[in-house]
Design an enzyme around this catalytic site. Structure first.
Site, short mmCIF file in Angstrom:
data_model
loop_
_atom_site.label_atom_id
_atom_site.label_comp_id
_atom_site.label_asym_id
_atom_site.label_seq_id
_atom_site.Cartn_x
_atom_site.Cartn_y
_atom_site.Cartn_z
CB ILE A 175 124.17 -6.78 21.64
CG1 ILE A 175 124.35 -5.04 21.38
CG2 ILE A 175 123.87 -7.44 23.72
CD1 ILE A 175 123.95 -4.12 22.04
CG ASP B 215 115.88 -12.11 16.87
OD1 ASP B 215 116.31 -11.22 17.19
OD2 ASP B 215 115.01 -11.65 15.47
N PRO C 8 115.06 -4.51 20.07
CG PRO C 8 114.10 -3.97 17.71
CD PRO C 8 114.57 -4.94 18.93
CB ALA D 228 117.49 -3.82 25.55
NE ARG D 229 116.90 2.62 23.60
CZ ARG D 229 118.29 2.35 23.97
NH1 ARG D 229 119.29 2.35 25.19
NH2 ARG D 229 119.44 3.05 22.92
CG ASP E 184 123.40 -0.05 31.88
OD1 ASP E 184 123.86 -0.21 32.77
OD2 ASP E 184 123.28 0.28 30.65
CD GLU F 111 117.55 5.00 29.83
OE1 GLU F 111 117.01 4.24 31.01
OE2 GLU F 111 118.55 5.27 29.40
CG HIS G 85 121.41 3.39 29.20
ND1 HIS G 85 120.45 3.78 28.70
CD2 HIS G 85 121.97 3.28 28.14
CE1 HIS G 85 120.04 3.64 27.33
NE2 HIS G 85 121.10 2.93 27.04
P1 NAD Z 1 119.88 -5.13 16.42
O1 NAD Z 1 118.57 -4.64 16.10
O2 NAD Z 1 121.66 -5.76 16.31
O3 NAD Z 1 118.95 -6.70 17.61
C1 NAD Z 1 117.72 -6.78 18.10
C2 NAD Z 1 117.40 -8.33 17.69
O4 NAD Z 1 115.94 -7.78 18.10
C3 NAD Z 1 117.00 -9.07 15.92
O5 NAD Z 1 117.49 -9.83 16.00
C4 NAD Z 1 115.96 -8.08 15.71
O6 NAD Z 1 115.72 -9.68 15.43
C5 NAD Z 1 115.32 -8.89 17.41
N1 NAD Z 1 114.00 -7.99 17.68
C6 NAD Z 1 113.51 -7.35 17.21
N2 NAD Z 1 111.93 -7.28 17.53
C7 NAD Z 1 111.73 -8.80 18.71
C8 NAD Z 1 111.07 -9.30 19.44
N3 NAD Z 1 109.58 -9.24 19.13
N4 NAD Z 1 111.42 -9.92 20.37
C9 NAD Z 1 112.51 -10.45 20.53
N5 NAD Z 1 113.31 -10.51 19.35
C10 NAD Z 1 112.94 -8.83 18.52
O7 NAD Z 1 120.62 -4.07 17.89
P2 NAD Z 1 121.55 -4.41 18.85
O8 NAD Z 1 122.75 -3.54 18.44
O9 NAD Z 1 122.01 -5.77 19.17
O10 NAD Z 1 121.06 -4.27 20.48
C11 NAD Z 1 120.05 -4.71 21.49
C12 NAD Z 1 118.92 -3.73 22.11
O11 NAD Z 1 120.59 -3.51 23.41
C13 NAD Z 1 118.50 -2.18 21.75
O12 NAD Z 1 117.49 -2.04 22.91
C14 NAD Z 1 119.78 -1.31 21.53
O13 NAD Z 1 118.46 -0.22 22.01
C15 NAD Z 1 120.08 -1.75 23.34
N6 NAD Z 1 121.63 -1.47 23.72
C16 NAD Z 1 121.57 -0.99 24.92
C17 NAD Z 1 122.83 0.32 25.43
C18 NAD Z 1 123.55 0.15 26.40
O14 NAD Z 1 124.34 0.94 26.58
N7 NAD Z 1 122.71 -0.59 27.60
C19 NAD Z 1 124.24 -0.16 24.19
C20 NAD Z 1 123.74 -0.50 23.10
C21 NAD Z 1 122.45 -1.31 23.05
#
Ligand code: NAD
Length: 325
Positions: free
Chosen positions: A154, A173, A202, A229-230, A254, A259, A291
């Site tokens: 994302i 990252d 994450p 994200a979360r 979001d 939540e 969300h």
């Molecule tokens: P992804 O696993 O592809 O990417 C996550 C990235 O975060 C990775 O590159 C990882 O190296 C990096 N990361 C790990 N630890 C970290 C840290 N301490 N500091 C900074 N970066 C760090 O995940 P994604 O699919 O891109 O999802 C990203 C987030 O979005 C997740 O938290 C997921 O749960 C959330 N999400 C939310 C929704 C929503 O509807 N709001 C939908 C999908 C995903």
């Protein structure tokens, strides 16, 4: 192969029914969450699938291991609601879902634009025929330095889209990617230099409450924070302090802490025990949504497909691209 689906929403039913016919399997569709009251329902099934409202902790997995179920899939990308260690201990295979990152990336940028253009107070005014402009003057995205924390699927998509807005892009990252059009810097540099900070990492031990009073202190005055994200990445009390002191100029959430049990449910007639959520909602420069950044037709179809196909593959002891345990 018999699959019991928990937390089935109306918008998922057609996709489940189509897969049931196409793959010739039996799927029971149930609206409620998986908990100690509903776990007995899946007795006799090979696998279960849930969304993110079910807290699948050690005690649920222990109980699940005493049933016929050996496989669990979550139709979500996030899996922080599942105790993977316990799943391993009780021999339950787990897979999550996947869908294109574009919808969430678009949503994060939409929140940035809504906040930059003071859309929330403008919307309030229009409801009461107040067409005045004072206080609504906005800023342009191309003038902003945007920091992307987490450049996975994302975050990388956010960077790709933001490039065409012409803003300066910084990223952080622990595992940098090649070829992104953002400059990787330290977290402190993100905090110190960015006008907008968007979170895409994450939830884990290293990211829990990464945005707290000490990180906010380092940020520019008037910073805009976006969290798609979360919720637990942000210490909510600290951002409320930041909004009240006007250190934070805009907040787009979001997701929010605690939540679960609230978002995605119609609670109009209920007493909701989340004071922060209600308090944050009244600020003109805070946009909160339930969300729903993921929630597009394409993503829902993919979530159901992963939930079903992952369950079939793991039940047959085959490899699956999103297998976690
Ligand atoms: P992804 O696993 O592809 O990417 C996550 C990235 O975060 C990775 O590159 C990882 O190296 C990096 N990361 C790990 N630890 C970290 C840290 N301490 N500091 C900074 N970066 C760090 O995940 P994604 O699919 O891109 O999802 C990203 C987030 O979005 C997740 O938290 C997921 O749960 C959330 N999400 C939310 C929704 C929503 O509807 N709001 C939908 C999908 C995903």
């Amino acid at each position: 192969m018999k699959l019991f689906a928990y937390e089935v929403r109306d918008d998922e039913r057609d996709y489940f029914e189509a897969l049931q016919k196409e793959l010739n399997i039996e799927i029971y569709l149930y609206e409620g969450i998986l908990d100690h009251e509903s776990i007995h329902l899946c007795e006799g099934y090979d696998a279960i699938t849930t969304l993110g409202q079910s807290t699948i902790d050690h005690s649920i997995l222990e109980e699940l291991s005493q049933t016929s179920v050996g496989v669990l899939t979550t139709r979500t990308i996030g899996y922080n609601h599942i105790d993977l260690e316990a799943a391993r201990k009780y021999g339950i295979s787990v897979a999550n879902a996947s869908y294109p990152p574009n919808g969430v990336a678009e949503y994060a940028i939409m929140l940035m634009l809504l906040l930059l253009r003071n859309y929330k107070p403008a919307l309030w005014r229009i409801q009461v025929n107040d067409y005045s402009l004072n206080g609504l003057q906005g800023k342009e995205l191309r003038q902003m330095t945007v920091g992307v924390i987490g450049t996975g699927k994302i975050g990388a998509c956010v960077i790709q889209y933001l490039q065409s807005f012409g803003c300066k892009l910084l990223a952080y990252d622990p595992y940098p990617k090649e070829g992104l059009s953002a400059k990787y810097v330290s977290l402190d540099e993100i905090y110190q230099q960015c006008d907008i900070i968007t979170l895409h990492s994450p939830l884990n031990d290293s990211t829990y409450h990464m945005i707290d009073s000490s990180s906010i202190e380092k940020m520019k005055d008037g910073v805009i924070l976006i969290n798609c994200a979360r919720g637990e990445l942000i210490d909510t009390d600290s951002v409320i302090d930041g909004i009240e002191s006007e250190k934070i100029g805009g907040l787009g959430l979001d997701v929010i802490e605690n939540e679960t049990g609230i978002y995605h449910l119609d609670l109009r007639s209920d007493i909701i025990k989340n004071r922060d959520m209600a308090y944050l909602r009244q600020f003109p420069n805070v946009v909160t949504t339930q969300h729903m950044a993921f929630y597009t037709d394409e993503a829902v179809k993919s979530m159901v497909e992963y939930g079903v196909k992952g369950a079939i593959a793991l039940t047959n002891h085959l490899d699956f691209e999103t297998k976690l345990v």
